[in-house]
Design an enzyme around this catalytic site. Structure first.
Site, PDB file in Angstrom:
ATOM      1  N   ASP A  15       0.823  -1.218   0.000  1.00 29.44           N
ATOM      2  CA  ASP A  15       0.000   0.000   0.000  1.00 29.44           C
ATOM      3  C   ASP A  15       0.856   1.266   0.000  1.00 29.44           C
ATOM      4  O   ASP A  15       1.948   1.285   0.565  1.00 29.44           O
ATOM      5  CB  ASP A  15      -0.918  -0.032   1.236  1.00 29.44           C
ATOM      6  CG  ASP A  15      -2.013   1.004   1.160  1.00 29.44           C
ATOM      7  OD1 ASP A  15      -2.385   1.409   0.036  1.00 29.44           O
ATOM      8  OD2 ASP A  15      -2.503   1.413   2.226  1.00 29.44           O
ATOM      9  N   TRP A  20       2.693   8.014  -2.820  1.00 28.26           N
ATOM     10  CA  TRP A  20       4.086   8.160  -3.268  1.00 28.26           C
ATOM     11  C   TRP A  20       4.125   9.014  -4.546  1.00 28.26           C
ATOM     12  O   TRP A  20       4.955   9.915  -4.680  1.00 28.26           O
ATOM     13  CB  TRP A  20       4.674   6.769  -3.526  1.00 28.26           C
ATOM     14  CG  TRP A  20       6.105   6.745  -3.960  1.00 28.26           C
ATOM     15  CD1 TRP A  20       7.213   6.632  -3.158  1.00 28.26           C
ATOM     16  CD2 TRP A  20       6.603   6.809  -5.313  1.00 28.26           C
ATOM     17  NE1 TRP A  20       8.364   6.622  -3.915  1.00 28.26           N
ATOM     18  CE2 TRP A  20       8.008   6.734  -5.237  1.00 28.26           C
ATOM     19  CE3 TRP A  20       6.005   6.938  -6.564  1.00 28.26           C
ATOM     20  CZ2 TRP A  20       8.825   6.776  -6.376  1.00 28.26           C
ATOM     21  CZ3 TRP A  20       6.806   6.979  -7.702  1.00 28.26           C
ATOM     22  CH2 TRP A  20       8.203   6.899  -7.609  1.00 28.26           C
ATOM     23  N   HIS A  32       2.069   3.071  -9.145  1.00 34.11           N
ATOM     24  CA  HIS A  32       1.898   1.624  -9.299  1.00 34.11           C
ATOM     25  C   HIS A  32       3.086   1.002 -10.038  1.00 34.11           C
ATOM     26  O   HIS A  32       3.526  -0.102  -9.717  1.00 34.11           O
ATOM     27  CB  HIS A  32       0.581   1.312 -10.015  1.00 34.11           C
ATOM     28  CG  HIS A  32      -0.620   1.733  -9.227  1.00 34.11           C
ATOM     29  ND1 HIS A  32      -0.795   1.373  -7.905  1.00 34.11           N
ATOM     30  CD2 HIS A  32      -1.689   2.515  -9.538  1.00 34.11           C
ATOM     31  CE1 HIS A  32      -1.925   1.917  -7.447  1.00 34.11           C
ATOM     32  NE2 HIS A  32      -2.477   2.611  -8.425  1.00 34.11           N
ATOM     33  N   THR A  61     -10.954  -6.885  -3.841  1.00 39.06           N
ATOM     34  CA  THR A  61     -12.307  -6.893  -4.416  1.00 39.06           C
ATOM     35  C   THR A  61     -12.919  -5.488  -4.359  1.00 39.06           C
ATOM     36  O   THR A  61     -13.879  -5.207  -5.063  1.00 39.06           O
ATOM     37  CB  THR A  61     -13.234  -7.869  -3.642  1.00 39.06           C
ATOM     38  OG1 THR A  61     -13.067  -7.665  -2.230  1.00 39.06           O
ATOM     39  CG2 THR A  61     -12.917  -9.310  -3.976  1.00 39.06           C
ATOM     40  N   GLU A  62     -12.358  -4.608  -3.524  1.00 35.17           N
ATOM     41  CA  GLU A  62     -12.866  -3.241  -3.409  1.00 35.17           C
ATOM     42  C   GLU A  62     -12.153  -2.280  -4.363  1.00 35.17           C
ATOM     43  O   GLU A  62     -12.617  -1.159  -4.577  1.00 35.17           O
ATOM     44  CB  GLU A  62     -12.686  -2.731  -1.970  1.00 35.17           C
ATOM     45  CG  GLU A  62     -13.650  -3.339  -0.961  1.00 35.17           C
ATOM     46  CD  GLU A  62     -13.329  -4.781  -0.591  1.00 35.17           C
ATOM     47  OE1 GLU A  62     -12.137  -5.130  -0.491  1.00 35.17           O
ATOM     48  OE2 GLU A  62     -14.274  -5.570  -0.422  1.00 35.17           O
ATOM     49  N   ASN A  63     -11.015  -2.687  -4.908  1.00 38.46           N
ATOM     50  CA  ASN A  63     -10.232  -1.756  -5.736  1.00 38.46           C
ATOM     51  C   ASN A  63     -10.879  -1.443  -7.089  1.00 38.46           C
ATOM     52  O   ASN A  63     -10.444  -0.526  -7.790  1.00 38.46           O
ATOM     53  CB  ASN A  63      -8.791  -2.267  -5.927  1.00 38.46           C
ATOM     54  CG  ASN A  63      -7.931  -2.140  -4.695  1.00 38.46           C
ATOM     55  OD1 ASN A  63      -7.049  -2.959  -4.445  1.00 38.46           O
ATOM     56  ND2 ASN A  63      -8.148  -1.109  -3.901  1.00 38.46           N
ATOM     57  N   ARG A 189      -4.952  -1.131   9.256  1.00 36.93           N
ATOM     58  CA  ARG A 189      -6.159  -1.957   9.115  1.00 36.93           C
ATOM     59  C   ARG A 189      -5.831  -3.092   8.165  1.00 36.93           C
ATOM     60  O   ARG A 189      -4.823  -3.063   7.461  1.00 36.93           O
ATOM     61  CB  ARG A 189      -7.330  -1.119   8.587  1.00 36.93           C
ATOM     62  CG  ARG A 189      -7.021  -0.343   7.312  1.00 36.93           C
ATOM     63  CD  ARG A 189      -8.237   0.413   6.786  1.00 36.93           C
ATOM     64  NE  ARG A 189      -7.822   1.321   5.715  1.00 36.93           N
ATOM     65  CZ  ARG A 189      -7.576   2.617   5.868  1.00 36.93           C
ATOM     66  NH1 ARG A 189      -7.703   3.182   7.059  1.00 36.93           N
ATOM     67  NH2 ARG A 189      -7.193   3.361   4.842  1.00 36.93           N
TER      68      ARG A 189
HETATM   69  C1  IPE Z   1      -5.399  -2.611   0.270  1.00 36.36           C
HETATM   70  O1  IPE Z   1      -5.093  -1.276   0.050  1.00 36.36           O
HETATM   71  C2  IPE Z   1      -5.390  -3.367  -1.017  1.00 36.36           C
HETATM   72  C3  IPE Z   1      -4.085  -3.518  -1.662  1.00 36.36           C
HETATM   73  C4  IPE Z   1      -2.946  -3.042  -1.230  1.00 36.36           C
HETATM   74  C5  IPE Z   1      -4.100  -4.258  -2.895  1.00 36.36           C
HETATM   75  P1  IPE Z   1      -6.222  -0.178  -0.170  1.00 36.36           P
HETATM   76  O2  IPE Z   1      -5.504   1.108  -0.432  1.00 36.36           O
HETATM   77  O3  IPE Z   1      -7.180  -0.610  -1.187  1.00 36.36           O
HETATM   78  O4  IPE Z   1      -6.955  -0.150   1.239  1.00 36.36           O
HETATM   79  P2  IPE Z   1      -7.758   1.009   1.974  1.00 36.36           P
HETATM   80  O5  IPE Z   1      -8.744   1.561   0.978  1.00 36.36           O
HETATM   81  O6  IPE Z   1      -6.770   2.040   2.373  1.00 36.36           O
HETATM   82  O7  IPE Z   1      -8.380   0.336   3.157  1.00 36.36           O
HETATM   83  C1  IPE Z   2      -1.698   0.132  -3.204  1.00 33.63           C
HETATM   84  O1  IPE Z   2      -1.443   1.497  -3.279  1.00 33.63           O
HETATM   85  C2  IPE Z   2      -1.977  -0.487  -4.554  1.00 33.63           C
HETATM   86  C3  IPE Z   2      -3.360  -0.941  -4.733  1.00 33.63           C
HETATM   87  C4  IPE Z   2      -4.314  -0.838  -3.842  1.00 33.63           C
HETATM   88  C5  IPE Z   2      -3.685  -1.548  -6.003  1.00 33.63           C
HETATM   89  P1  IPE Z   2      -2.626   2.552  -3.301  1.00 33.63           P
HETATM   90  O2  IPE Z   2      -2.997   2.810  -4.723  1.00 33.63           O
HETATM   91  O3  IPE Z   2      -3.737   2.152  -2.418  1.00 33.63           O
HETATM   92  O4  IPE Z   2      -1.889   3.828  -2.727  1.00 33.63           O
HETATM   93  P2  IPE Z   2      -2.502   4.894  -1.722  1.00 33.63           P
HETATM   94  O5  IPE Z   2      -2.972   4.130  -0.535  1.00 33.63           O
HETATM   95  O6  IPE Z   2      -3.608   5.581  -2.439  1.00 33.63           O
HETATM   96  O7  IPE Z   2      -1.357   5.791  -1.407  1.00 33.63           O
HETATM   97 MG    MG Z   3      -4.112   2.431  -0.455  1.00 34.94          MG
END
Ligand code: IPE
Ligand code: IPE
Ligand code: MG
Length: 235
Positions: A15, A20, A32, A61-63, A189
């Site tokens: 995460d 970044w 990414h 599953t939420e992404n 979390r």
């Molecule tokens: C958790 O990160 C999922 C992955 C790293 C793939 P998220 O960025 O989706 O989680 P939340 O929204 O901060 O809980």
């Molecule tokens: C984790 O990084 C990658 C995925 C969830 C796919 P994030 O994209 O959630 O990065 P932040 O949390 O927004 O910084």
């Molecule tokens: Mg994130």
């Protein structure tokens, strides 16, 4: 000095890619891409440390709530990584498995996942479990459905269900639970990661953003893990 053993199974919530990128005035997709590079470096490092299983949360599953552009960029990076992994398989000896509902991925990506899983099954320097369209709750729902089907089919009665039997319906079947789960980026979390398997995992939360996560950060997380007193409910 006595050398403490490394955990057999380390899981990482990768995460912080978006933050970044934002810090650098770059699009989230650049974060990414940088995160994918970090994954390559850390997977390699785990192999040299002798870690047996590395489970990484790549897409939840939420992404899917994110923009089409961002989701597309993540899927493209995954595809590129898998093509590269297939090409370098004989050199790296990494075994791949995929946790998640892959049916929602593009047919091309599903094909790459199947090929990576099948062709790498003979290797075992380190097993990388990629969590793709993975959700801990979704995993438990799918396991419940599969067990219910087996009950309906006469293979089991409801009373046959034990913790071991339920675990055998999960994506993680035959994989030991992770001793250590690391979440960089400062969030504290689980975000629906390994709900069942993490019952007694040690969590290490770190402030570093995933693209900046280094082998030294992994050393630090392992050192913290080694200092923990794991009681498993005992005294
Ligand atoms: C958790 O990160 C999922 C992955 C790293 C793939 P998220 O960025 O989706 O989680 P939340 O929204 O901060 O809980
Ligand atoms: C984790 O990084 C990658 C995925 C969830 C796919 P994030 O994209 O959630 O990065 P932040 O949390 O927004 O910084
Ligand atoms: Mg994130």
């Amino acid at each position: 000095m006595e050398q403490k053993p490394v955990p057999r199974h380390i899981a990482i919530i990768m995460d912080g890619n978006g933050r970044w990128a934002k810090k650098r005035g770059l699009p989230r997709t650049a974060g990414h891409a940088a995160g994918a590079e970090t994954f390559r470096r850390i997977a390699n490092y785990c192999r040299t440390l002798g870690v047996e299983y590395l489970t990484v949360y790549a897409f939840s599953t939420e992404n899917w709530k994110r923009s089409e552009e961002e989701v597309g960029a993540i899927m493209k990076l995954l595809g590129n990584y898998l093509k590269e992994a297939l090409r370098d398989m004989e050199k790296n000896h990494v075994r791949f498995r995929f946790f998640g509902d892959l049916t929602r991925l593009s047919p091309k990506l599903q094909q790459l996942c199947a090929e990576a899983e099948n062709k790498s099954a003979v290797f075992g320097d380190v097993q990388v479990n990629f969590c793709l369209n993975y959700g801990g709750r979704d995993e438990l729902v799918k396991a419940s459905q599969a067990f219910a089907r087996d009950v309906a089919g006469g293979k089991y009665t409801p009373e046959d269900l034990t913790e071991e039997l339920l675990a055998s319906y999960l994506y993680s079947q035959n994989v030991p639970d992770p001793e250590l789960i690391i979440r960089p980026s400062g969030e504290m979390r689980t975000s629906n990661f390994l709900l069942w398997q993490s019952a007694y995992s040690e969590y290490v939360f770190m402030d570093v953003l995933w693209p900046d996560f280094s082998p030294e950060d992994l050393d630090q997380a392992i050192a913290e893990y080694n200092g923990r007193n794991r009681r498993f409910g005992g005294v």
